[in-house]
Design a protein around this motif. Sequence first.
Motif, PDB file in Angstrom:
ATOM      1  N   ALA A  54     -21.449 -22.515 -12.178  1.00 14.16           N
ATOM      2  CA  ALA A  54     -22.600 -22.033 -12.944  1.00 14.16           C
ATOM      3  C   ALA A  54     -23.837 -22.007 -12.064  1.00 14.16           C
ATOM      4  O   ALA A  54     -24.055 -22.899 -11.244  1.00 14.16           O
ATOM      5  N   GLY A  55     -24.643 -20.964 -12.220  1.00 12.23           N
ATOM      6  CA  GLY A  55     -25.917 -20.873 -11.526  1.00 12.23           C
ATOM      7  C   GLY A  55     -25.875 -20.215 -10.170  1.00 12.23           C
ATOM      8  O   GLY A  55     -26.914 -20.089  -9.519  1.00 12.23           O
ATOM      9  N   GLN A  56     -24.716 -19.755  -9.729  1.00 11.15           N
ATOM     10  CA  GLN A  56     -24.649 -19.053  -8.447  1.00 11.15           C
ATOM     11  C   GLN A  56     -25.087 -17.597  -8.599  1.00 11.15           C
ATOM     12  O   GLN A  56     -24.975 -17.007  -9.668  1.00 11.15           O
ATOM     13  N   MET A  57     -25.590 -17.036  -7.479  1.00  6.18           N
ATOM     14  CA  MET A  57     -25.796 -15.599  -7.395  1.00  6.18           C
ATOM     15  C   MET A  57     -24.779 -15.073  -6.393  1.00  6.18           C
ATOM     16  O   MET A  57     -24.831 -15.408  -5.204  1.00  6.18           O
ATOM     17  N   VAL A  58     -23.851 -14.267  -6.896  1.00  5.83           N
ATOM     18  CA  VAL A  58     -22.697 -13.828  -6.119  1.00  5.83           C
ATOM     19  C   VAL A  58     -22.754 -12.313  -5.941  1.00  5.83           C
ATOM     20  O   VAL A  58     -22.948 -11.565  -6.904  1.00  5.83           O
ATOM     21  N   GLY A  59     -22.596 -11.874  -4.701  1.00  5.65           N
ATOM     22  CA  GLY A  59     -22.501 -10.451  -4.410  1.00  5.65           C
ATOM     23  C   GLY A  59     -21.067 -10.098  -4.047  1.00  5.65           C
ATOM     24  O   GLY A  59     -20.439 -10.792  -3.248  1.00  5.65           O
ATOM     25  N   ILE A  60     -20.550  -9.032  -4.654  1.00  8.10           N
ATOM     26  CA  ILE A  60     -19.204  -8.559  -4.343  1.00  8.10           C
ATOM     27  C   ILE A  60     -19.337  -7.240  -3.589  1.00  8.10           C
ATOM     28  O   ILE A  60     -19.974  -6.298  -4.073  1.00  8.10           O
ATOM     29  N   ILE A  61     -18.757  -7.180  -2.391  1.00 13.36           N
ATOM     30  CA  ILE A  61     -18.866  -5.987  -1.557  1.00 13.36           C
ATOM     31  C   ILE A  61     -17.479  -5.460  -1.223  1.00 13.36           C
ATOM     32  O   ILE A  61     -16.481  -6.159  -1.351  1.00 13.36           O
ATOM     33  N   ALA A 119     -35.824  -8.911  -9.340  1.00 14.45           N
ATOM     34  CA  ALA A 119     -35.718  -9.292 -10.753  1.00 14.45           C
ATOM     35  C   ALA A 119     -34.435 -10.072 -11.023  1.00 14.45           C
ATOM     36  O   ALA A 119     -34.447 -11.098 -11.721  1.00 14.45           O
ATOM     37  N   LEU A 120     -33.323  -9.611 -10.462  1.00 10.96           N
ATOM     38  CA  LEU A 120     -32.054 -10.320 -10.645  1.00 10.96           C
ATOM     39  C   LEU A 120     -32.104 -11.704  -9.997  1.00 10.96           C
ATOM     40  O   LEU A 120     -31.590 -12.683 -10.558  1.00 10.96           O
ATOM     41  N   LYS A 121     -32.733 -11.791  -8.838  1.00  9.20           N
ATOM     42  CA  LYS A 121     -32.866 -13.087  -8.163  1.00  9.20           C
ATOM     43  C   LYS A 121     -33.724 -14.041  -8.995  1.00  9.20           C
ATOM     44  O   LYS A 121     -33.430 -15.244  -9.092  1.00  9.20           O
ATOM     45  N   SER A 122     -34.773 -13.519  -9.619  1.00 10.21           N
ATOM     46  CA  SER A 122     -35.628 -14.335 -10.473  1.00 10.21           C
ATOM     47  C   SER A 122     -34.855 -14.865 -11.678  1.00 10.21           C
ATOM     48  O   SER A 122     -34.998 -16.027 -12.066  1.00 10.21           O
TER      49      SER A 122
END
Length: 281
Positions: free
Chosen positions: A26-33, A186-189
């Motif tokens: 929970a609470g991670q910001m994950v990028g899928i490439i 905005a997404l990071k915030s």
Amino acid sequence: MFEFRNVTRQFGSKTAVDSVTLDIPAGQMVGIIGRSGAGKSTLLRMINRLADPTSGSIRFGDRNVSQLKGADLRRWHRDCAMIFQQFNLVPRLDVLTNVLLGRLNHRSTVSSILSMFTREERIMAIAALERLGIEQTALQPAGTLSGGQQQRVAIARALMQEPKVVLADEPIASLDPLNAKIVMDALKSINERDGITVITNLHTLDTARAYCQRIIGMAAGRVVFDGSADELTSEAVHRIYGAAGGAELDETITSTSINVPVAAMKMQPAGSISPLALHGA
């Protein structure tokens, strides 16, 4: 905590997602490439149950997401907000009403049909628009806004759901560099200020590196990289994008930075991967 266990999705004889096993705290910001057809969008759609796994399971806390039905599935659609590349707004409705539509899964069917939004909900919607810097557009038809503004409206609508998870499927793919930065900020915030898990598909390496705590690389439906931005080496990038014969990858051709030299955007070194090859789907 998200738990993916051997998640597979097949379309006939084609395997779009192949035995994916992951844990996302929970609470991670994950990028899928990954390249087009790598399985990124299909994976996100299974999380939100817009598509069902052929086999395997997706769990979020004590919920088996892949088996939810009826009222439990509706509650999951409330808790798991989805932001799309093409915004999915109602162009003829004003911006404020589009944002208020994010409350539908919190309301009874009758009140939703009658659009009986409360004063508190309208204040909440204005606050969401203020947070995204577009409160002045509240009474405009959504279809009159620029692409960047429309994506911010879509994010404000997602905030109205009071979600536990935000999924963003190529949220900046159709935006210019400046608007791309505004949307990613905005997404990071949302991730940092609200502690909400954000999982986003991206087609630009610099964006993934700049914004995501964790990067997952997919190729042919499988996870071939899982690590931090610092661990995303040239070797890992080649593994994700399949550069044949050790071909050089010029990452500037996928950059969202407004500071990338024009020459770098126009010129592509011999043997490098083409921009089209790096655009995700």
